[in-house]
Design an enzyme around this catalytic site. Structure first.
Site, PDB file in Angstrom:
ATOM      1  N   GLY A  40       1.275  -1.462  -0.273  1.00 39.54           N
ATOM      2  CA  GLY A  40       0.147  -0.369   0.177  1.00 39.54           C
ATOM      3  C   GLY A  40       0.687   1.158  -0.293  1.00 39.54           C
ATOM      4  O   GLY A  40       1.315   1.277   1.182  1.00 39.54           O
ATOM      5  N   GLN A 223       6.324  -4.115   0.335  1.00 39.56           N
ATOM      6  CA  GLN A 223       7.613  -4.849   2.035  1.00 39.56           C
ATOM      7  C   GLN A 223       8.684  -3.731   2.243  1.00 39.56           C
ATOM      8  O   GLN A 223       9.205  -3.336   2.214  1.00 39.56           O
ATOM      9  CB  GLN A 223       6.970  -6.149   1.564  1.00 39.56           C
ATOM     10  CG  GLN A 223       5.862  -6.444   1.509  1.00 39.56           C
ATOM     11  CD  GLN A 223       4.913  -6.826   0.092  1.00 39.56           C
ATOM     12  OE1 GLN A 223       6.050  -6.941  -0.499  1.00 39.56           O
ATOM     13  NE2 GLN A 223       3.955  -6.088  -0.062  1.00 39.56           N
TER      14      GLN A 223
HETATM   15  P1  IMO Z   1       4.379  -2.017   1.715  1.00 32.97           P
HETATM   16  O1  IMO Z   1       4.875  -2.227   0.002  1.00 32.97           O
HETATM   17  C1  IMO Z   1       3.574  -3.456   5.959  1.00 32.97           C
HETATM   18  C2  IMO Z   1       2.963  -8.150   5.764  1.00 32.97           C
HETATM   19  C3  IMO Z   1       2.218  -8.873   6.356  1.00 32.97           C
HETATM   20  C4  IMO Z   1       1.771  -9.808   7.294  1.00 32.97           C
HETATM   21  C5  IMO Z   1       3.500  -9.728   6.475  1.00 32.97           C
HETATM   22  C6  IMO Z   1       2.278 -11.029   5.687  1.00 32.97           C
HETATM   23  O2  IMO Z   1       2.906  -1.135   2.190  1.00 32.97           O
HETATM   24  O3  IMO Z   1       5.159  -1.622   2.860  1.00 32.97           O
HETATM   25  P2  IMO Z   1       1.071 -11.223   3.318  1.00 32.97           P
HETATM   26  O4  IMO Z   1      -0.659 -10.602   2.672  1.00 32.97           O
HETATM   27  O5  IMO Z   1       1.604 -10.273   2.914  1.00 32.97           O
HETATM   28  O6  IMO Z   1       0.910 -12.404   2.968  1.00 32.97           O
HETATM   29  O7  IMO Z   1       1.588 -10.664   5.121  1.00 32.97           O
HETATM   30  O8  IMO Z   1       3.554  -9.125   5.607  1.00 32.97           O
HETATM   31  N1  IMO Z   1       2.877  -7.008   4.891  1.00 32.97           N
HETATM   32  C7  IMO Z   1       3.227  -5.476   4.862  1.00 32.97           C
HETATM   33  N2  IMO Z   1       3.340  -5.148   6.241  1.00 32.97           N
HETATM   34  N3  IMO Z   1       3.559  -3.122   4.057  1.00 32.97           N
HETATM   35  C8  IMO Z   1       3.225  -4.291   3.642  1.00 32.97           C
HETATM   36  O9  IMO Z   1       3.503  -3.903   2.135  1.00 32.97           O
HETATM   37  C9  IMO Z   1       3.518  -5.036   3.798  1.00 32.97           C
HETATM   38  N4  IMO Z   1       2.794  -6.631   3.008  1.00 32.97           N
HETATM   39  C10 IMO Z   1       2.762  -7.256   3.593  1.00 32.97           C
HETATM   40  O10 IMO Z   1       1.040  -7.101   7.535  1.00 32.97           O
HETATM   41  O11 IMO Z   1       2.745  -9.315   8.744  1.00 32.97           O
HETATM   42 MG    MG Z   2       2.532   0.309   3.323  1.00 36.48          MG
END
Ligand code: IMO
Ligand code: MG
Length: 416
Positions: A40, A223
């Site tokens: 996001g 992530q």
């Molecule tokens: P951006 O790009 C923060 C976290 C989820 C969960 C773990 C696994 O915005 O930084 P998933 O749905 O990927 O299988 O979830 O990873 N998570 C994120 N946390 N920012 C994100 O993306 C994330 N994408 C996944 O909260 O702990």
């Molecule tokens: Mg994000």
């Protein structure tokens, strides 16, 4: 610039969208190489805030091309919604959005599986975004996945999805309402597929022709390091490599073509979802960071857990990615702090030999600056104590800070 990458250096949500937006001014092409709609990325331009999940943040610059690489877990339904939102803003994606035929596809079945696995795991739940990411990559590695190129043959795709649905029914007992929702979700899926097919392109050739022509490419990571499937806080991670090593395989380029790797750190730490977090603050300071920093997940709206900057993990992130420069974001959120702590190392060992849940952080305490940094445009505009804080982080991480962000707006950035 040639090929510059932006990598999240903590637990995601470091403010990568803002840094990509800044750098995309000089980029001809912005690419995603991993992850999917679990990301996001928030960008604020004037009064308008846009949250992007799959399309790289460069799409908000009218002439920049954007590419979704083969390493992604690609969600056609999510993409169709995102395209519609961008078009509502008066921008068009036509002719400048390119999707790899080799990317793996998230189907409605993956989303059901993700939610089901989470609900069935009780206290062991990961706290995923329930966007189907884990089950999609599981199918990829299990060699039973559906790729974007398979979307061209709707008849075959329907047959495959019918048999995958039968398999899923054997595993989980779906209530009647969920069965009905699945039928309508599958129709929505096929609708969305029709909308996105015109964007499928030979992305490998496109990237290489940009490189040959000496044009600027920006790779947008999603992530963060600590959510990396190999190097993160496993099993509380996402389902792919989020680190710089995956740029090459997620796009189809040789590693030598990557010129710069910018690690993005928030000036404190946050995490959404479950898992260890050594510098977490379960007190009034944590609440202050959460409120002042509007720390809610951009994808799931969950409250983000907050804590001090962790330089023990920061140094690890530097090693794994080979950052050539750093971007420090949300400095302004610390403006009211009386004192600020930085975890320099753990008293009882080093991650990953040390289990993060047992880590005992050792802190360095610095005085706060108690002044607004929001209008600073140069380093010298910052209060001396804010500069001291940044200098301490730079000394600990041993990589030059190239950008400091002091607010959501495009203009609130210091380029060093
Ligand atoms: P951006 O790009 C923060 C976290 C989820 C969960 C773990 C696994 O915005 O930084 P998933 O749905 O990927 O299988 O979830 O990873 N998570 C994120 N946390 N920012 C994100 O993306 C994330 N994408 C996944 O909260 O702990
Ligand atoms: Mg994000």
């Amino acid at each position: 610039m040639a090929l510059t990458a932006i990598i999240g250096a903590q637990w995601g949500d470091e403010g990568k969208g803002k840094i990509v937006d800044t750098l995309s001014e000089a980029a001809d092409l912005v690419v995603r190489f991993q992850g999917g709609a679990n990301a996001g990325h928030t960008i604020k331009i004037g009064d308008e805030e846009t949250i992007l999940h799959q399309i790289p943040s460069g799409i908000l610059r009218p002439t920049t091309h954007c590419l979704l690489g083969n390493g992604m877990a690609f969600d056609p339904v999510g993409l169709k919604n995102e395209i519609e939102e961008i078009e509502r803003k008066g921008l068009t994606v036509n002719g400048r959005l390119h999707i790899s035929p080799l990317a793996h596809v998230v189907t409605p079945l993956h989303k059901i599986k993700d939610a089901y696995q989470e609900d069935a795991s009780g206290v062991k739940a990961i706290g995923t975004t329930k966007r189907g990411i884990g089950p999609c990559y599981t199918d990829k590695i299990g060699r039973t996945g559906i790729r974007v190129r398979d979307l061209f043959n709707e008849n075959d795709l329907r047959v495959t999805l019918v048999s995958k649905t039968a398999l899923l029914r054997r595993k989980i007992d779906m209530p009647e309402v969920e069965e009905q929702k699945l039928v309508s979700d599958l129709e929505l899926f096929f609708d969305s597929v029709q909308r996105i097919l015109p964007f499928v392109d030979n992305t490998i050739f496109r990237i290489h022709s940009y490189i040959k022509e000496g044009r600027n490419i920006l790779a947008e990571g999603a992530q963060g390091v600590m959510l990396d499937i190999d190097f993160g806080s496993y099993p509380y991670v996402t389902a792919c490599n989020t680190t710089a090593g995956n740029i090459a395989t997620g796009l189809g380029i040789g590693p030598r073509l990557i010129d710069q790797i910018i690690g993005v750190f928030k000036c404190y730490s946050t995490r959404v979802g479950a898992g260890p977090f050594p510098t977490e603050l379960n007190d009034a300071i944590g609440d202050h960071l959460q409120t002042r920093g509007s720390e809610f997940g951009a994808t799931t709206r969950r409250r983000r857990r907050c804590g001090w900057f962790d330089a023990a993990l920061g140094k690890y992130a530097v090693m794994i990615n080979g950052f050539t420069g750093l971007a420090m974001t949300k400095l302004d959120i610390l403006d009211e702090m009386e004192e600020i702590k930085i975890c320099t190392h753990y008293e009882n060992g080093e991650f990953p030999l040390l289990d993060l849940k047992d880590a005992r952080p050792v802190y360095l305490t610095l005085p706060g600056w108690r002044e607004s940094t929001a209008e600073a445009r140069r380093l010298t505009d910052l209060p001396p104590r804010a500069r001291q804080y940044l200098q301490t982080l730079e000394d600990l991480l041993e990589v030059k800070i190239s950008y400091v962000s002091t607010g959501k707006e495009r203009r609130q950035i210091i380029c060093l």
